[in-house]
Write a protein that holds these residues in place. Structure first.
Motif, mmCIF file in Angstrom:
data_model
loop_
_atom_site.group_PDB
_atom_site.id
_atom_site.type_symbol
_atom_site.label_atom_id
_atom_site.label_comp_id
_atom_site.label_asym_id
_atom_site.label_seq_id
_atom_site.Cartn_x
_atom_site.Cartn_y
_atom_site.Cartn_z
ATOM 1 N N VAL A 31 0.862 -1.169 0.000
ATOM 2 C CA VAL A 31 0.000 0.000 0.000
ATOM 3 C C VAL A 31 0.907 1.230 0.000
ATOM 4 N N MET A 32 0.569 2.209 -0.822
ATOM 5 C CA MET A 32 1.313 3.455 -0.865
ATOM 6 C C MET A 32 0.414 4.578 -0.391
ATOM 7 N N GLY A 33 0.978 5.446 0.422
ATOM 8 C CA GLY A 33 0.175 6.528 0.979
ATOM 9 C C GLY A 33 0.877 7.867 0.901
ATOM 10 N N TRP A 34 0.072 8.907 1.013
ATOM 11 C CA TRP A 34 0.582 10.274 1.124
ATOM 12 C C TRP A 34 0.086 10.853 2.449
ATOM 13 N N PHE A 35 0.984 11.498 3.143
ATOM 14 C CA PHE A 35 0.683 12.214 4.371
ATOM 15 C C PHE A 35 1.202 13.636 4.224
ATOM 16 N N ARG A 36 0.767 14.505 5.110
ATOM 17 C CA ARG A 36 1.274 15.876 5.092
ATOM 18 C C ARG A 36 1.393 16.407 6.507
ATOM 19 N N GLN A 37 2.278 17.361 6.654
ATOM 20 C CA GLN A 37 2.474 17.993 7.960
ATOM 21 C C GLN A 37 2.665 19.481 7.774
ATOM 22 N N ALA A 38 1.751 20.229 8.340
ATOM 23 C CA ALA A 38 1.830 21.685 8.311
ATOM 24 C C ALA A 38 2.591 22.169 9.546
ATOM 25 N N PRO A 39 3.165 23.359 9.482
ATOM 26 C CA PRO A 39 3.910 23.885 10.632
ATOM 27 C C PRO A 39 3.072 23.908 11.901
ATOM 28 N N GLY A 40 3.615 23.354 12.965
ATOM 29 C CA GLY A 40 2.918 23.356 14.238
ATOM 30 C C GLY A 40 1.804 22.346 14.368
ATOM 31 N N ALA A 96 5.129 3.726 2.467
ATOM 32 C CA ALA A 96 4.742 2.396 2.003
ATOM 33 C C ALA A 96 4.393 1.517 3.195
ATOM 34 N N ALA A 97 3.339 0.729 3.038
ATOM 35 C CA ALA A 97 2.865 -0.140 4.116
ATOM 36 C C ALA A 97 2.699 -1.562 3.604
ATOM 37 N N ARG A 98 3.125 -2.531 4.419
ATOM 38 C CA ARG A 98 2.928 -3.952 4.085
ATOM 39 C C ARG A 98 1.496 -4.339 4.444
ATOM 40 N N ARG A 99 0.571 -3.868 3.665
ATOM 41 C CA ARG A 99 -0.840 -4.108 3.890
ATOM 42 C C ARG A 99 -1.504 -4.477 2.578
ATOM 43 N N ILE A 100 -2.692 -5.071 2.684
ATOM 44 C CA ILE A 100 -3.447 -5.448 1.495
ATOM 45 C C ILE A 100 -4.397 -4.335 1.078
ATOM 46 N N VAL A 101 -5.091 -3.772 2.067
ATOM 47 C CA VAL A 101 -6.022 -2.699 1.761
ATOM 48 C C VAL A 101 -5.429 -1.363 2.214
ATOM 49 N N ALA A 102 -5.886 -0.301 1.606
ATOM 50 C CA ALA A 102 -5.372 1.026 1.921
ATOM 51 C C ALA A 102 -5.613 1.354 3.387
ATOM 52 N N VAL A 103 -4.583 1.840 4.046
ATOM 53 C CA VAL A 103 -4.664 2.175 5.460
ATOM 54 C C VAL A 103 -4.373 3.656 5.664
ATOM 55 N N THR A 104 -4.877 4.194 6.770
ATOM 56 C CA THR A 104 -4.845 5.642 6.942
ATOM 57 C C THR A 104 -4.029 6.136 8.134
ATOM 58 N N THR A 105 -3.524 5.234 8.954
ATOM 59 C CA THR A 105 -2.788 5.674 10.145
ATOM 60 C C THR A 105 -1.296 5.524 9.920
ATOM 61 N N SER A 106 -0.537 6.518 10.353
ATOM 62 C CA SER A 106 0.882 6.559 10.043
ATOM 63 C C SER A 106 1.653 5.380 10.643
ATOM 64 N N TYR A 107 1.222 4.865 11.767
ATOM 65 C CA TYR A 107 1.994 3.789 12.406
ATOM 66 C C TYR A 107 1.935 2.493 11.610
ATOM 67 N N GLU A 108 1.010 2.409 10.668
ATOM 68 C CA GLU A 108 0.904 1.206 9.831
ATOM 69 C C GLU A 108 1.867 1.238 8.647
ATOM 70 N N TYR A 109 2.553 2.338 8.458
ATOM 71 C CA TYR A 109 3.473 2.468 7.336
ATOM 72 C C TYR A 109 4.897 2.140 7.770
ATOM 73 N N ASP A 110 5.585 1.400 6.917
ATOM 74 C CA ASP A 110 6.901 0.873 7.256
ATOM 75 C C ASP A 110 8.057 1.682 6.672
ATOM 76 N N TYR A 111 7.821 2.332 5.578
ATOM 77 C CA TYR A 111 8.875 3.101 4.919
ATOM 78 C C TYR A 111 8.357 4.502 4.619
ATOM 79 N N TRP A 112 9.238 5.462 4.802
ATOM 80 C CA TRP A 112 8.881 6.858 4.580
ATOM 81 C C TRP A 112 9.936 7.536 3.726
#
Length: 122
Positions: A31-40, A96-112
């Protein structure tokens, strides 16, 4: 191993396309995901796509404006961002996450990957 690119400065209402290139290993089954972080602010989920595109998730704040896609032959993931708003300003990360279905929480992702800055001016 993951490199995000395509960020920049754009006016509100404009578009950007982010790319995430994988190297050193193949992520075609991840699974591939996009996250974002704004200042603060804390890092937040934006979008995710399963290995074959059969499972896709979006944050409510970007539904209808952003589209995630992938090209497994090129080991690439994309985030098309339309109708951008100033509140979309953030550093965007692919993961990137070693998952089958799309996941939304950052702790489920293995590579950044390292992020790419997106700035939307009003």
């Amino acid at each position: 191993q993951l490199q995000a690119s395509g960020g920049g400065l754009v006016q509100a209402g404009g578009s950007l396309r982010l790319s995430c290139a994988a190297s050193g290993r193949t992520f075609t089954s991840y699974v591939m995901g996009w996250f974002r972080q704004a200042p603060g602010k804390e890092r937040e989920f934006v979008a995710a796509i399963s290995w074959n595109g059969g499972s896709i998730r979006y944050a409510d704040s970007v539904k209808g404006r952003f589209t995630i896609s992938r090209d497994n032959a090129k080991n690439m993931v994309y985030l098309q961002m339309n109708s951008l708003k100033p509140e979309d300003t953030a550093v965007y990360y692919c993961a990137a996450a070693r998952r089958i279905v799309a996941v939304t929480t950052s702790y489920e992702y293995d590579y950044w990957g390292q992020g790419t800055q997106v700035t939307v001016s009003s």
